[in-house]
Write a protein that holds these residues in place. Sequence first.
Motif, mmCIF file in Angstrom:
data_model
loop_
_atom_site.group_PDB
_atom_site.id
_atom_site.type_symbol
_atom_site.label_atom_id
_atom_site.label_comp_id
_atom_site.label_asym_id
_atom_site.label_seq_id
_atom_site.Cartn_x
_atom_site.Cartn_y
_atom_site.Cartn_z
ATOM 1 N N THR A 47 6.923 8.196 0.809
ATOM 2 C CA THR A 47 8.331 8.078 0.410
ATOM 3 C C THR A 47 8.460 7.900 -1.098
ATOM 4 O O THR A 47 9.438 8.363 -1.694
ATOM 5 C CB THR A 47 9.045 6.926 1.133
ATOM 6 O OG1 THR A 47 8.437 5.675 0.801
ATOM 7 C CG2 THR A 47 9.003 7.111 2.647
ATOM 8 N N GLU A 48 7.480 7.260 -1.729
ATOM 9 C CA GLU A 48 7.500 7.174 -3.195
ATOM 10 C C GLU A 48 7.421 8.580 -3.796
ATOM 11 O O GLU A 48 8.167 8.920 -4.728
ATOM 12 C CB GLU A 48 6.338 6.317 -3.703
ATOM 13 C CG GLU A 48 6.462 4.832 -3.380
ATOM 14 C CD GLU A 48 5.380 4.002 -4.067
ATOM 15 O OE1 GLU A 48 4.607 4.582 -4.859
ATOM 16 O OE2 GLU A 48 5.309 2.783 -3.809
ATOM 17 N N ASN A 49 6.518 9.392 -3.262
ATOM 18 C CA ASN A 49 6.364 10.758 -3.776
ATOM 19 C C ASN A 49 7.610 11.595 -3.517
ATOM 20 O O ASN A 49 8.046 12.377 -4.377
ATOM 21 C CB ASN A 49 5.147 11.429 -3.123
ATOM 22 C CG ASN A 49 3.848 10.764 -3.513
ATOM 23 O OD1 ASN A 49 3.792 10.011 -4.478
ATOM 24 N ND2 ASN A 49 2.790 11.031 -2.768
ATOM 25 N N MET A 50 8.191 11.453 -2.319
ATOM 26 C CA MET A 50 9.418 12.168 -1.991
ATOM 27 C C MET A 50 10.543 11.751 -2.934
ATOM 28 O O MET A 50 11.315 12.585 -3.429
ATOM 29 C CB MET A 50 9.815 11.877 -0.536
ATOM 30 C CG MET A 50 8.892 12.519 0.487
ATOM 31 S SD MET A 50 8.966 11.706 2.121
ATOM 32 C CE MET A 50 10.689 11.912 2.559
ATOM 33 N N GLY A 51 10.637 10.438 -3.195
ATOM 34 C CA GLY A 51 11.668 9.924 -4.091
ATOM 35 C C GLY A 51 11.543 10.499 -5.488
ATOM 36 O O GLY A 51 12.547 10.853 -6.123
ATOM 37 N N HIS A 52 10.298 10.621 -5.958
ATOM 38 C CA HIS A 52 10.090 11.182 -7.293
ATOM 39 C C HIS A 52 10.546 12.633 -7.344
ATOM 40 O O HIS A 52 11.206 13.069 -8.304
ATOM 41 C CB HIS A 52 8.619 11.080 -7.716
ATOM 42 C CG HIS A 52 8.369 11.611 -9.104
ATOM 43 N ND1 HIS A 52 8.071 12.936 -9.340
ATOM 44 C CD2 HIS A 52 8.426 11.009 -10.309
ATOM 45 C CE1 HIS A 52 7.931 13.117 -10.649
ATOM 46 N NE2 HIS A 52 8.142 11.959 -11.258
#
Length: 340
Positions: free
Chosen positions: A163-168
């Motif tokens: 989710t961190e990567n998706m958010g970025h």
Amino acid sequence: MSNQQRILITGTAGFIGFHLAQLLLTEGFRVHGYDGMTDYYDVRLKQRRHAMLMQDGNFSMTEGMLEDAALFDRIADEFRPDVIVHLAAQAGVRYSLENPRAYIDANIVGTFNVMEAARRLEVKHLLMASTSSVYGANEDMPFTETEKVDTQLTIYAATKKATENMGHSYAHLWNLPTTMFRFFTVYGPWGRPDMAPYKFADAILGDRPVDIYNHGEMYRDFTYVDDLVRGIRLLIDAVPVRPASKDEIEEGDSLSPVAPYRVVNIGNSEKVRLLDFIDAFEQSIGRLAIRNYMEMQKGDVPATWADADLLKRLTGYRPETGFRDGVAQFVAWFRDYYGK
């Protein structure tokens, strides 16, 4: 930001979401809660939290699963939030060994639906919960937001890193200001029954053994829930802005060079030995624990410890409740709630 703003919080019947909603309501925000009320733990606890929030005229709520994109979109469209704080998730490191699919559905698909709504509504700030578990096998402590995190040890941690990567990517593609916060072992009144503090209090008061993993040689950065939600509240106003160049990013800042995106630790910046934490429960309850020493559990890590300098730099605030004070407040709530 004006406190007349509208904030959509996912997970308001949960431990952290409930406390954050309470804090924002006391400051006059309009808050809409969205929660699936799943039975991962006692739903009555969730119902009590929501009932308390519903006493405030500025709070409204919807019961629904994040995976239900049509329902979430409809609610978001009707409420028109200025800010979304996404806290709802399938939590629990150990349960992820038993039911990994629940983590993919709730944490990845659910988070995608939240990001899509935030993009479509062009919210001023999207804030999403991650976890200290993303640091995985990293051993350099205290953990800092700028270090590489590629060694997650559980599917729970892996979904949170995803989710961190998706958010970025969404922050970059749609210029969507996004802050991810990594929590460190949160505890306090209205806490979850699957968490260690709840189990410790329940076992000691019931004269039952307390399971102590890795023979007590565990260290955690215990963060009191009031401190945590104060940090989130202040981060709402710390909206990240895409820098014009890498040279604008100060050393130690996790701000992306290509997106209005940042990762922030929220922790107490104190590495506490598990046995000292249990001592605090014994002192608050006035009874010794029956200690059942066990081996380390699969997927667990021996230590977590946050570097909270970035939080302090962005907000002027740093969590500071000592674990003995926090445990005393938790025990007082536990005894009152359960009549023990």
